[in-house]
Design an enzyme around this catalytic site. Structure first.
Site, mmCIF file in Angstrom:
data_model
loop_
_atom_site.group_PDB
_atom_site.id
_atom_site.type_symbol
_atom_site.label_atom_id
_atom_site.label_comp_id
_atom_site.label_asym_id
_atom_site.label_seq_id
_atom_site.Cartn_x
_atom_site.Cartn_y
_atom_site.Cartn_z
ATOM 1 C CG HIS A 22 -1.929 -1.129 1.191
ATOM 2 N ND1 HIS A 22 -3.223 -0.946 0.797
ATOM 3 C CD2 HIS A 22 -1.796 -2.442 1.468
ATOM 4 C CE1 HIS A 22 -3.867 -2.121 0.840
ATOM 5 N NE2 HIS A 22 -3.016 -3.038 1.252
ATOM 6 C CG ASP A 115 -5.109 2.010 1.067
ATOM 7 O OD1 ASP A 115 -4.009 1.784 0.527
ATOM 8 O OD2 ASP A 115 -5.936 1.112 1.328
ATOM 9 C CB THR A 138 -3.232 -0.675 -3.496
ATOM 10 O OG1 THR A 138 -4.042 -1.475 -2.628
ATOM 11 C CG2 THR A 138 -2.929 0.641 -2.833
ATOM 12 C CB VAL A 336 15.961 -7.420 -3.414
ATOM 13 C CG1 VAL A 336 16.770 -8.567 -2.860
ATOM 14 C CG2 VAL A 336 14.557 -7.884 -3.822
ATOM 15 C CD GLN A 338 9.273 -7.357 -6.851
ATOM 16 O OE1 GLN A 338 9.440 -8.191 -5.977
ATOM 17 N NE2 GLN A 338 8.088 -7.076 -7.342
ATOM 18 C CG HIS A 353 3.181 -12.761 -3.748
ATOM 19 N ND1 HIS A 353 4.026 -11.950 -4.475
ATOM 20 C CD2 HIS A 353 2.585 -11.943 -2.850
ATOM 21 C CE1 HIS A 353 3.943 -10.715 -4.029
ATOM 22 N NE2 HIS A 353 3.078 -10.680 -3.041
ATOM 23 C CD GLU A 361 6.887 -3.353 -8.514
ATOM 24 O OE1 GLU A 361 7.549 -4.374 -8.254
ATOM 25 O OE2 GLU A 361 6.464 -2.574 -7.630
ATOM 26 N N GLY A 376 -4.986 -13.703 0.000
ATOM 27 C CA GLY A 376 -5.672 -12.458 -0.374
ATOM 28 C C GLY A 376 -6.251 -12.497 -1.788
ATOM 29 C CG ASP A 377 -5.289 -9.064 -4.062
ATOM 30 O OD1 ASP A 377 -4.450 -9.531 -3.274
ATOM 31 O OD2 ASP A 377 -5.055 -8.057 -4.758
HETATM 32 N N1 UDP Z 1 9.309 -5.330 -2.793
HETATM 33 C C1 UDP Z 1 10.638 -5.006 -2.933
HETATM 34 N N2 UDP Z 1 11.562 -5.821 -2.376
HETATM 35 C C2 UDP Z 1 11.261 -6.954 -1.710
HETATM 36 C C3 UDP Z 1 9.887 -7.304 -1.595
HETATM 37 C C4 UDP Z 1 8.940 -6.463 -2.152
HETATM 38 O O1 UDP Z 1 10.981 -3.974 -3.527
HETATM 39 O O2 UDP Z 1 12.172 -7.640 -1.233
HETATM 40 C C5 UDP Z 1 8.297 -4.391 -3.332
HETATM 41 C C6 UDP Z 1 7.695 -4.841 -4.638
HETATM 42 O O3 UDP Z 1 8.451 -4.359 -5.741
HETATM 43 C C7 UDP Z 1 6.305 -4.231 -4.581
HETATM 44 C C8 UDP Z 1 5.976 -4.229 -3.098
HETATM 45 O O4 UDP Z 1 7.219 -4.296 -2.409
HETATM 46 O O5 UDP Z 1 6.340 -2.891 -5.042
HETATM 47 C C9 UDP Z 1 5.156 -5.447 -2.684
HETATM 48 O O6 UDP Z 1 3.855 -5.308 -3.129
HETATM 49 P P1 UDP Z 1 3.038 -6.502 -3.800
HETATM 50 O O7 UDP Z 1 1.667 -5.980 -4.061
HETATM 51 O O8 UDP Z 1 3.762 -7.065 -4.954
HETATM 52 O O9 UDP Z 1 2.992 -7.648 -2.705
HETATM 53 P P2 UDP Z 1 2.779 -7.653 -1.105
HETATM 54 O O10 UDP Z 1 4.129 -7.509 -0.528
HETATM 55 O O11 UDP Z 1 1.851 -6.534 -0.741
HETATM 56 O O12 UDP Z 1 2.193 -9.003 -0.838
HETATM 57 N N1 UDP Z 2 -8.859 -4.667 -0.087
HETATM 58 C C1 UDP Z 2 -10.129 -4.313 -0.467
HETATM 59 N N2 UDP Z 2 -10.919 -3.656 0.424
HETATM 60 C C2 UDP Z 2 -10.478 -3.384 1.679
HETATM 61 C C3 UDP Z 2 -9.183 -3.766 2.058
HETATM 62 C C4 UDP Z 2 -8.390 -4.419 1.134
HETATM 63 O O1 UDP Z 2 -10.563 -4.577 -1.592
HETATM 64 O O2 UDP Z 2 -11.229 -2.829 2.446
HETATM 65 C C5 UDP Z 2 -8.022 -5.399 -1.039
HETATM 66 C C6 UDP Z 2 -6.614 -4.870 -1.164
HETATM 67 O O3 UDP Z 2 -6.588 -3.777 -2.040
HETATM 68 C C7 UDP Z 2 -5.915 -6.096 -1.680
HETATM 69 C C8 UDP Z 2 -6.612 -7.245 -1.025
HETATM 70 O O4 UDP Z 2 -7.831 -6.708 -0.540
HETATM 71 O O5 UDP Z 2 -6.172 -6.296 -3.034
HETATM 72 C C9 UDP Z 2 -5.818 -7.921 0.036
HETATM 73 O O6 UDP Z 2 -5.354 -6.965 0.956
HETATM 74 P P1 UDP Z 2 -3.846 -6.939 1.415
HETATM 75 O O7 UDP Z 2 -3.603 -5.709 2.150
HETATM 76 O O8 UDP Z 2 -3.546 -8.241 2.057
HETATM 77 O O9 UDP Z 2 -3.079 -6.903 0.015
HETATM 78 P P2 UDP Z 2 -1.530 -7.028 -0.197
HETATM 79 O O10 UDP Z 2 -0.937 -5.743 0.262
HETATM 80 O O11 UDP Z 2 -1.039 -8.208 0.567
HETATM 81 O O12 UDP Z 2 -1.408 -7.238 -1.678
#
Ligand code: UDP
Ligand code: UDP
Length: 460
Positions: A22, A115, A138, A336, A338, A353, A361, A376-377
């Site tokens: 986020h 958000d 997001t 890292v 990414q 994942h 990206e 999640g989604d």
């Molecule tokens: N990310 C990164 N380095 C890491 C892990 C994650 O830069 O080691 C960044 C990645 O590029 C992305 C964000 O953190 O912008 C992770 O968001 P994403 O929605 O892919 O997955 P989440 O971590 O929320 O499950």
């Molecule tokens: N989300 C949503 N409504 C909410 C809260 C979250 O639709 O009120 C969505 C969020 O944008 C994401 C998903 O639910 O797509 C899972 O949330 P999480 O924060 O775990 O996403 P992550 O950061 O791990 O990708």
């Protein structure tokens, strides 16, 4: 965009919620709007859940001094439960902390971008101030459609609902297996948040979303035609959001520089997915057997602060570590940069994942994905990846933490397919070309951003 005496620069406050998934896109929105000439304030709640969040926000504010920080302190909610969702809830209970800043700021705040996970408590609190409020989504348009429709679904009598799928009007049938697991339980904290935030969408002046027209055309049309939910405010697809300039030196780049074009598999499950040691070991076996060079980011805990400083030998076994080193691949147990990795020419595939930021990206940099959704989604996102041609998805592989370990042999086979299939490579190149076009001059996302800025100018 040039602002003038008649049209003064808008001052936009951005309110992100917790987690890198986020914060990172909110920072990208902040710099994008600042580059358009807007005053931008970014609100940050402390203490943050992970070290990744605190480190990246500190670096962000020192790199972009024109973005004004608003730091607020909250009391974290006790567990049990997902610490990021608990943090969402703690922030959701805090509009009273923000309101004094919104109404006393100079120059006056004209709009706020909230958000999605905070919408249902902040939008009603902001409404009396007259500041126009937008929601930032997001994740994918598919998830937005599900989130917008889900309150209607919940209102349908249980005996009338299908047990196999949720039918989102204009989008189609989403199988139960792809619905975020928490949404199966009506009393789960996350379900309550999604339902109340889904209802609150109607109070927003518009919704900004980090996707692009060519990736999810039908879903965006259904959202904007009022088919998913009549009366939904305009949904403006402005993705893929621009990367922030590299804020810190990246230790994996010199290694990547020494690899052949398109030869490396990058493996990462995002910022908040820990994998079981057993699954990590099978993944190691699969990567090794695939014969490809790999850059593998290992994570065993959801929150980085809890990650034990164990030696890789202890985690993977001495034999595997020895073979990985002999073959010249790279394993990182930590953070890292990414996007620097994804845009490097040596990277030819991404085992992911499918967190939505990762999908965006990969799309922008044209890196084929092997989708392995964990929670999640992410199954909805994996479906977008498959349908658009951005990669492959083995649907039978279970969610993370379900106990069914995917064997090294299966992983090997799919990694080979990812790295060797000419069909995947050419369809990904098409998606990347569309992504670049969307954010280029006259592209769909650039037009949506201009539409959004015009709405800001029209305010107050
Ligand atoms: N990310 C990164 N380095 C890491 C892990 C994650 O830069 O080691 C960044 C990645 O590029 C992305 C964000 O953190 O912008 C992770 O968001 P994403 O929605 O892919 O997955 P989440 O971590 O929320 O499950
Ligand atoms: N989300 C949503 N409504 C909410 C809260 C979250 O639709 O009120 C969505 C969020 O944008 C994401 C998903 O639910 O797509 C899972 O949330 P999480 O924060 O775990 O996403 P992550 O950061 O791990 O990708």
């Amino acid at each position: 965009m040039v602002f003038s005496v008649e049209q003064p620069r808008p001052h936009i406050a951005i309110l992100p919620s917790a987690g890198m998934g986020h914060l990172t896109p909110s920072c990208r929105v902040a710099t994008t709007l600042a580059a358009q000439g807007c005053h931008v304030s970014l609100i940050v709640f402390h203490p943050m859940v992970s070290n990744a969040e605190s480190n990246s926000m500190a670096t962000f504010f020192s790199t972009f001094p024109s973005i004004h920080p608003i730091h607020l302190n909250i009391v974290p909610l006790p567990g049990p439960g997902d610490p990021f969702f608990l943090q969402f809830e703690a922030i959701r209970q805090s509009p009273h902390l923000l309101l004094p800043f919104l109404t006393s700021s100079s120059p006056p705040i004209t709009s706020i971008i909230v958000d999605i996970s905070l919408a249902s408590t902040f939008l009603p609190a902001i409404s009396p101030t007259g500041i126009s409020a937008f929601v930032f989504f997001t994740a994918s348009a598919s998830m937005l459609a599900l989130g917008a429709y889900f309150p209607t679904h919940i209102d349908i009598d249980q005996s009338q609902r299908s047990k196999d799928h949720v039918e989102v009007p204009g989008v189609g049938f989403i199988p139960m297996a792809s619905i975020p697991p928490q949404l199966h339980n009506p009393s789960d904290l996350f379900t309550t948040q999604v339902v109340t935030n889904g209802r609150a969408l109607m109070q927003a002046n518009g919704v900004l979303i980090n996707t692009f027209e060519a990736l999810e055309p039908e879903t965006l049309t259904a959202l904007n035609n009022g088919v998913v939910l009549p009366g939904l405010p305009p949904v403006m697809a402005v993705g893929p959001l621009k990367q922030l300039p590299l804020m810190e030196a990246s230790s994996s780049l010199p290694w990547l520089d020494a690899q052949m074009e398109g030869s490396v598999v990058y493996v990462s499950f995002g910022s908040r997915t820990g994998m079981s040691v057993e699954q990590i070991r099978e993944l190691g076996v699969g990567l090794e057997r695939s014969g490809a060079k790999f850059l593998w980011v290992i994570k065993t805990k959801m929150v980085d602060k809890e990650e034990a400083q164990v030696e890789l030998e202890e985690l993977l076994g001495e034999e595997l570590v020895k073979r990985i080193k002999e073959r010249g691949s790279m394993v990182v147990h930590g953070w890292v940069e990414q996007e620097e990795i994804l845009k490097h020419g040596a990277v030819g595939g991404f085992v992911s994942h499918c967190g939505w930021n990762s999908v965006m990206e990969a799309a922008l940099h044209g890196v084929p994905m092997l989708a392995w959704p964990q929670h999640g989604d992410q199954r909805l996102n994996a479906e977008v990846v498959r349908r658009s041609g951005l990669g492959i998805w083995v649907e039978e592989w279970s969610w993370g933490g379900e106990g069914k370990v995917v064997k090294g042999e299966e992983i090997e086979e799919r990694v080979k397919e990812l790295m060797e299939s000419p069909a995947v490579r050419s369809s990904v190149a098409r998606v990347a070309a569309e992504a670049v076009k969307a954010v280029g001059d006259g592209g769909s996302s650039e037009k949506s951003l201009a539409e959004f800025i015009a709405k800001l100018e029209g305010v107050k």
